[in-house]
Design an enzyme around this catalytic site. Structure first.
Site, PDB file in Angstrom:
ATOM      1  N   GLU A 126       0.849  -1.195   0.000  1.00  0.00           N
ATOM      2  CA  GLU A 126       0.000   0.000   0.000  1.00  0.00           C
ATOM      3  C   GLU A 126       0.881   1.239   0.000  1.00  0.00           C
ATOM      4  O   GLU A 126       2.098   1.162   0.235  1.00  0.00           O
ATOM      5  CB  GLU A 126      -0.920  -0.010   1.233  1.00  0.00           C
ATOM      6  CG  GLU A 126      -1.979  -1.099   1.161  1.00  0.00           C
ATOM      7  CD  GLU A 126      -2.939  -1.117   2.343  1.00  0.00           C
ATOM      8  OE1 GLU A 126      -4.066  -1.579   2.158  1.00  0.00           O
ATOM      9  OE2 GLU A 126      -2.562  -0.689   3.439  1.00  0.00           O
ATOM     10  N   HIS A 250      -8.898   9.707   2.715  1.00  0.00           N
ATOM     11  CA  HIS A 250      -8.451   8.610   1.846  1.00  0.00           C
ATOM     12  C   HIS A 250      -8.606   9.081   0.408  1.00  0.00           C
ATOM     13  O   HIS A 250      -9.639   9.656   0.052  1.00  0.00           O
ATOM     14  CB  HIS A 250      -9.309   7.365   2.096  1.00  0.00           C
ATOM     15  CG  HIS A 250      -8.697   6.108   1.557  1.00  0.00           C
ATOM     16  ND1 HIS A 250      -8.588   5.864   0.203  1.00  0.00           N
ATOM     17  CD2 HIS A 250      -8.157   5.041   2.182  1.00  0.00           C
ATOM     18  CE1 HIS A 250      -7.999   4.686   0.035  1.00  0.00           C
ATOM     19  NE2 HIS A 250      -7.727   4.171   1.222  1.00  0.00           N
ATOM     20  N   ARG A 298      -0.835   8.953   1.646  1.00  0.00           N
ATOM     21  CA  ARG A 298      -2.216   9.378   1.396  1.00  0.00           C
ATOM     22  C   ARG A 298      -2.436  10.873   1.294  1.00  0.00           C
ATOM     23  O   ARG A 298      -3.237  11.342   0.501  1.00  0.00           O
ATOM     24  CB  ARG A 298      -3.081   8.903   2.553  1.00  0.00           C
ATOM     25  CG  ARG A 298      -3.508   7.529   2.331  1.00  0.00           C
ATOM     26  CD  ARG A 298      -4.420   7.102   3.391  1.00  0.00           C
ATOM     27  NE  ARG A 298      -4.435   5.665   3.233  1.00  0.00           N
ATOM     28  CZ  ARG A 298      -4.904   4.804   4.077  1.00  0.00           C
ATOM     29  NH1 ARG A 298      -5.434   5.238   5.198  1.00  0.00           N
ATOM     30  NH2 ARG A 298      -4.863   3.535   3.821  1.00  0.00           N
ATOM     31  N   HIS A 359     -11.325   9.695   6.266  1.00  0.00           N
ATOM     32  CA  HIS A 359     -11.127   8.256   6.449  1.00  0.00           C
ATOM     33  C   HIS A 359     -10.684   7.873   7.855  1.00  0.00           C
ATOM     34  O   HIS A 359     -11.081   6.832   8.360  1.00  0.00           O
ATOM     35  CB  HIS A 359     -10.084   7.785   5.442  1.00  0.00           C
ATOM     36  CG  HIS A 359      -9.805   6.322   5.478  1.00  0.00           C
ATOM     37  ND1 HIS A 359     -10.760   5.376   5.193  1.00  0.00           N
ATOM     38  CD2 HIS A 359      -8.666   5.623   5.777  1.00  0.00           C
ATOM     39  CE1 HIS A 359     -10.230   4.156   5.286  1.00  0.00           C
ATOM     40  NE2 HIS A 359      -8.966   4.285   5.653  1.00  0.00           N
ATOM     41  N   ARG A 394      -1.374   9.035   9.117  1.00  0.00           N
ATOM     42  CA  ARG A 394      -1.222   7.600   9.379  1.00  0.00           C
ATOM     43  C   ARG A 394      -0.778   6.842   8.134  1.00  0.00           C
ATOM     44  O   ARG A 394      -1.340   7.019   7.048  1.00  0.00           O
ATOM     45  CB  ARG A 394      -2.562   7.031   9.846  1.00  0.00           C
ATOM     46  CG  ARG A 394      -2.533   5.525  10.032  1.00  0.00           C
ATOM     47  CD  ARG A 394      -3.840   5.033  10.581  1.00  0.00           C
ATOM     48  NE  ARG A 394      -4.926   5.157   9.644  1.00  0.00           N
ATOM     49  CZ  ARG A 394      -5.364   4.188   8.843  1.00  0.00           C
ATOM     50  NH1 ARG A 394      -4.749   3.022   8.837  1.00  0.00           N
ATOM     51  NH2 ARG A 394      -6.383   4.386   8.059  1.00  0.00           N
TER      52      ARG A 394
HETATM   53  P1  FAD Z   1     -14.087   0.840  15.925  1.00  0.00           P
HETATM   54  O1  FAD Z   1     -13.814  -0.430  15.232  1.00  0.00           O
HETATM   55  O2  FAD Z   1     -14.526   1.993  15.147  1.00  0.00           O
HETATM   56  O3  FAD Z   1     -15.106   0.524  17.080  1.00  0.00           O
HETATM   57  C1  FAD Z   1     -15.681   1.551  17.860  1.00  0.00           C
HETATM   58  C2  FAD Z   1     -16.624   0.899  18.843  1.00  0.00           C
HETATM   59  O4  FAD Z   1     -17.058   1.884  19.779  1.00  0.00           O
HETATM   60  C3  FAD Z   1     -17.896   0.355  18.193  1.00  0.00           C
HETATM   61  O5  FAD Z   1     -18.245  -0.861  18.839  1.00  0.00           O
HETATM   62  C4  FAD Z   1     -18.933   1.412  18.503  1.00  0.00           C
HETATM   63  O6  FAD Z   1     -20.236   0.906  18.580  1.00  0.00           O
HETATM   64  C5  FAD Z   1     -18.459   1.850  19.878  1.00  0.00           C
HETATM   65  N1  FAD Z   1     -18.935   3.165  20.267  1.00  0.00           N
HETATM   66  C6  FAD Z   1     -18.723   4.362  19.678  1.00  0.00           C
HETATM   67  N2  FAD Z   1     -19.347   5.329  20.373  1.00  0.00           N
HETATM   68  C7  FAD Z   1     -19.958   4.727  21.413  1.00  0.00           C
HETATM   69  C8  FAD Z   1     -20.769   5.174  22.471  1.00  0.00           C
HETATM   70  N3  FAD Z   1     -21.108   6.458  22.626  1.00  0.00           N
HETATM   71  N4  FAD Z   1     -21.250   4.276  23.343  1.00  0.00           N
HETATM   72  C9  FAD Z   1     -20.961   2.948  23.224  1.00  0.00           C
HETATM   73  N5  FAD Z   1     -20.181   2.470  22.242  1.00  0.00           N
HETATM   74  C10 FAD Z   1     -19.689   3.352  21.366  1.00  0.00           C
HETATM   75  N6  FAD Z   1      -7.141   0.336   9.160  1.00  0.00           N
HETATM   76  C11 FAD Z   1      -6.171  -0.558   8.890  1.00  0.00           C
HETATM   77  O7  FAD Z   1      -5.207  -0.697   9.658  1.00  0.00           O
HETATM   78  N7  FAD Z   1      -6.245  -1.313   7.755  1.00  0.00           N
HETATM   79  C12 FAD Z   1      -7.279  -1.212   6.876  1.00  0.00           C
HETATM   80  O8  FAD Z   1      -7.324  -1.925   5.884  1.00  0.00           O
HETATM   81  C13 FAD Z   1      -8.290  -0.268   7.131  1.00  0.00           C
HETATM   82  N8  FAD Z   1      -9.309  -0.098   6.267  1.00  0.00           N
HETATM   83  C14 FAD Z   1     -10.333   0.746   6.601  1.00  0.00           C
HETATM   84  C15 FAD Z   1     -11.435   0.853   5.756  1.00  0.00           C
HETATM   85  C16 FAD Z   1     -12.506   1.651   6.100  1.00  0.00           C
HETATM   86  C17 FAD Z   1     -13.691   1.749   5.197  1.00  0.00           C
HETATM   87  C18 FAD Z   1     -12.457   2.394   7.307  1.00  0.00           C
HETATM   88  C19 FAD Z   1     -13.595   3.290   7.714  1.00  0.00           C
HETATM   89  C20 FAD Z   1     -11.349   2.320   8.138  1.00  0.00           C
HETATM   90  C21 FAD Z   1     -10.280   1.495   7.798  1.00  0.00           C
HETATM   91  N9  FAD Z   1      -9.171   1.377   8.622  1.00  0.00           N
HETATM   92  C22 FAD Z   1      -8.187   0.487   8.323  1.00  0.00           C
HETATM   93  C23 FAD Z   1      -9.141   2.033   9.926  1.00  0.00           C
HETATM   94  C24 FAD Z   1      -9.519   1.024  11.005  1.00  0.00           C
HETATM   95  O9  FAD Z   1     -10.559   0.191  10.519  1.00  0.00           O
HETATM   96  C25 FAD Z   1      -9.999   1.700  12.274  1.00  0.00           C
HETATM   97  O10 FAD Z   1      -9.116   2.725  12.654  1.00  0.00           O
HETATM   98  C26 FAD Z   1     -10.064   0.690  13.416  1.00  0.00           C
HETATM   99  O11 FAD Z   1     -10.863  -0.403  13.036  1.00  0.00           O
HETATM  100  C27 FAD Z   1     -10.630   1.346  14.658  1.00  0.00           C
HETATM  101  O12 FAD Z   1     -10.872   0.349  15.614  1.00  0.00           O
HETATM  102  P2  FAD Z   1     -11.371   0.767  17.048  1.00  0.00           P
HETATM  103  O13 FAD Z   1     -11.468  -0.495  17.832  1.00  0.00           O
HETATM  104  O14 FAD Z   1     -10.543   1.865  17.585  1.00  0.00           O
HETATM  105  O15 FAD Z   1     -12.819   1.390  16.796  1.00  0.00           O
HETATM  106  C1  SIN Z   2      -7.352   0.719   2.489  1.00  0.00           C
HETATM  107  O1  SIN Z   2      -7.603  -0.456   2.330  1.00  0.00           O
HETATM  108  O2  SIN Z   2      -7.022   1.500   1.600  1.00  0.00           O
HETATM  109  C2  SIN Z   2      -7.439   1.245   3.859  1.00  0.00           C
HETATM  110  C3  SIN Z   2      -6.228   0.894   4.586  1.00  0.00           C
HETATM  111  C4  SIN Z   2      -6.123   1.754   5.797  1.00  0.00           C
HETATM  112  O3  SIN Z   2      -6.956   2.607   6.049  1.00  0.00           O
HETATM  113  O4  SIN Z   2      -5.121   1.571   6.515  1.00  0.00           O
END
Ligand code: FAD
Ligand code: SIN
Length: 541
Positions: A126, A250, A298, A359, A394
């Protein structure tokens, strides 16, 4: 360590003392922490809406880890810091990157079916990565990871998971029956989305893993619930927040009038996709970053697309991988291929229309290497934090990795200091004595839309002080209105989110106005140069 199961209660979330640790968030960070803790402690995981509603389930590209013999930790550290424009904390970067291979091993043990080449994991590439180092499950890595973590958590008798709970605010010393001004956190008040009642969830330790604030922008790849709740809650409770101006856009979100937030993974460019100006038919990255081209970090690629769109008056640019064999494209990107085909786009035959979209939230609640926040009793992990890993931008696929490493760090710190943590005191119930049911839900909807629109227009990819001041003015006007509304009406998830969305917008604009340089994701036409020294923007409540 005490025997934590001695005073086990009967029903989940009903009585103080039922749970040892409360985790807000069921994504990669929250569930990693839960699984680590549940060897010894009873854990309650709360999530807004469904347990799979966070960003984790949507991740496409994968997880970065040095697994190839020709690659080194030092390479991954360097790539991370180049992408982060030097704002990263080197100690944190090394801490995370050196733990990446162990995180991948644990996910394999949980049964995540990563793609393989003969005997080793398949590594894709990537933007910003000098080597192939992204482990993945086709182009739907997040769903595979989320499913495996959930399955393991569901099977663990020490973990209780409750969806449909919207956390409102932390319970602190101020909410004790015997009031104290000290800021220790004892759990959270949360709205039960089904009953409409506000519950108290009290424990010795609380972990915040509530994800990012992407939905503050009109166009975002983040799911509906990414409204910055965790960051806003921590800020209101007195924790420092940093680098909130570093909002990642993104480069390649699908441009489609019906499907508004579908990501086209960076791995499409990693596997040879070209960015083309549909007017000239030419690859335009030659003008912006002739060496790295489509695989520049990015921020560089998103600004290049933004500039082409503005210069040529386009609605979108093209991302084209149709020069690769059709089997190769279908094999690498089955989810994207099917989704696009359903919309009448065959990516094996022609280009995909794309635009940049918000993103990832690089800034957040300040944490140290133990995932401790400024507030005693509160740890935090994942996208809601600013750990020093990402700096000003990032590096792709470093985010899930941060969730695993810091989710584990939080759990292991809590386990280590468990005996020193006090039992929670008696806590006051949520006070609803002065509120009534709202009769004007339209106000909430209107304000949501307004915030997201001005943030996109005034606090987007390219900024100016004048536009930031405009956004600040609008936030001030709306804050009064939202505070009045919040004080008068019974809470709903929409209202809680609106309040947090506005608070997040305020933190982003304040941070952007405080940075008088252009660095990484923060580009302002009024200060186009980068300062010699990199300095975090730290906001103190
Ligand atoms: P999340 O997975 O966002 O979980 C948040 C949790 O908090 C959820 O359960 C939600 O319900 C809960 N929550 C929020 N507010 C409240 C509240 N008020 N009360 C109770 N619960 C609450 N990163 C990578 O490293 N590789 C990738 O390939 C990648 N691809 C991505 C593609 C997309 C489309 C997106 C949007 C992001 C991508 N990212 C990627 C980024 C990555 O997915 C996220 O940064 C990561 O999953 C965040 O995880 P987290 O556990 O911090 O939060
Ligand atoms: C992507 O698949 O382009 C997202 C990867 C990331 O957000 O780290």
């Amino acid at each position: 360590m005490d025997n934590p199961s001695e005073n086990r209660g009967t029903l989940p979330g009903e009585k103080p003392g039922d749970f040892d640790v409360i985790i807000i968030g069921s994504g990669a960070a929250g569930l990693t922490a839960a699984l680590e803790l549940a060897t010894d402690l009873r854990v309650l995981v709360l999530a807004k809406g469904s347990l799979t509603g966070g960003s984790t389930a949507w991740a496409q590209g994968g997880i970065a880890a040095v697994l190839d013999a020709g690659d080194t930790f030092e390479n991954h550290v360097r790539d991370t810091m180049v992408a982060g424009a030097g704002l990263n904390d080197r100690e944190t970067v090394e801490f995370v990157i050196e733990r990446a291979p162990a995180s991948i091993d644990r996910l394999c043990e949980l049964g995540v079916p990563f793609n393989r080449d003969a005997n080793s994991l398949h590594l894709t590439r990537e933007g910003g990565h000098s080597h192939r180092r992204i482990v993945h499950v086709d182009d739907a890595t997040g769903w595979a990871v989320q499913s495996a973590l959930l399955k393991a958590a569901e099977a663990n008798p020490n973990i209780t998971m409750l969806g449909g709970r919207t956390a409102i605010d932390f319970i602190t010393d101020r909410h004790r029956e015997r009031y104290s001004a000290a800021g220790r956190v004892w759990g959270v008040y949360a709205l039960n989305e089904e009953t409409g009642r506000v519950e108290r969830h009290v424990a010795r330790a609380t972990i915040l893993a509530a994800g990012g604030a992407g939905r503050v922008y009109q166009f975002s790849t983040a799911p509906r619930g990414a409204t910055g709740d965790g960051i806003a809650m921590a800020w209101r409770a007195g924790a420092r927040v940093s680098n909130m101006e570093m909002m990642q856009f993104h480069p390649t979100c699908l441009y489609n009038l019906e499907v508004k937030n579908f990501l086209i993974t960076e791995a499409v460019r990693g596997e040879g996709g070209h960015l083309i100006n549909p007017r000239t038919g030419k690859r335009f990255m030659t003008f912006y970053d002739p060496e790295r081209m489509e695989l520049a970090p990015r921020d560089v690629v998103a600004r290049a697309i933004d500039s082409e769109i503005k210069r040529f008056g386009l609605d979108y640019v093209h991302l084209d991988i149709s020069h690769q064999p059709a089997d190769f494209v279908r094999g690498h990107f089955p989810t994207i291929y099917e989704k696009l085909l359903g919309l009448g786009i065959d990516m094996t035959k022609g280009p995909i229309p794309v635009v940049p979209a918000q993103h990832y939230t690089c800034g957040g609640v300040v944490v140290d290497l133990f995932a401790r926040t400024d507030l005693p009793g509160l740890w935090a992990a994942g996208e809601c934090t600013e750990s020093g890993l990402h700096g000003a931008n990032r590096l792709a696929s470093n985010s899930l990795l941060e969730c695993f490493v810091f989710g584990e760090a939080a759990a292991s710190d809590i386990l280590t200091m468990w005996d020193e943590l006090d039992d929670p005191p008696a806590i006051l119930p949520w006070d609803e004595s002065r509120v009534t049911d709202s009769d004007e839900e339209v106000v909430i909807k209107q304000n949501w839309t307004e915030i997201r629109r001005f943030m996109w227009n005034y606090v987007g990819i390219v900024r100016t002080t004048k536009r930031l001041e405009r956004a600040k003015h609008r936030i001030e006007l709306l804050s009064q209105e939202v505070d009045d509304y919040y004080g008068a009406f019974r809470v709903t998830t929409d209202l809680i989110e609106l309040r947090n969305l506005l608070q997040s917008a305020e933190l982003i604009v304040k941070s952007a106005l405080a940075r008088h340089e252009s660095r990484g994701l923060h580009y302002t036409m009024d200060y186009p140069e980068m300062d010699a020294a990199a300095k975090d923007t730290v906001l103190v409540p």
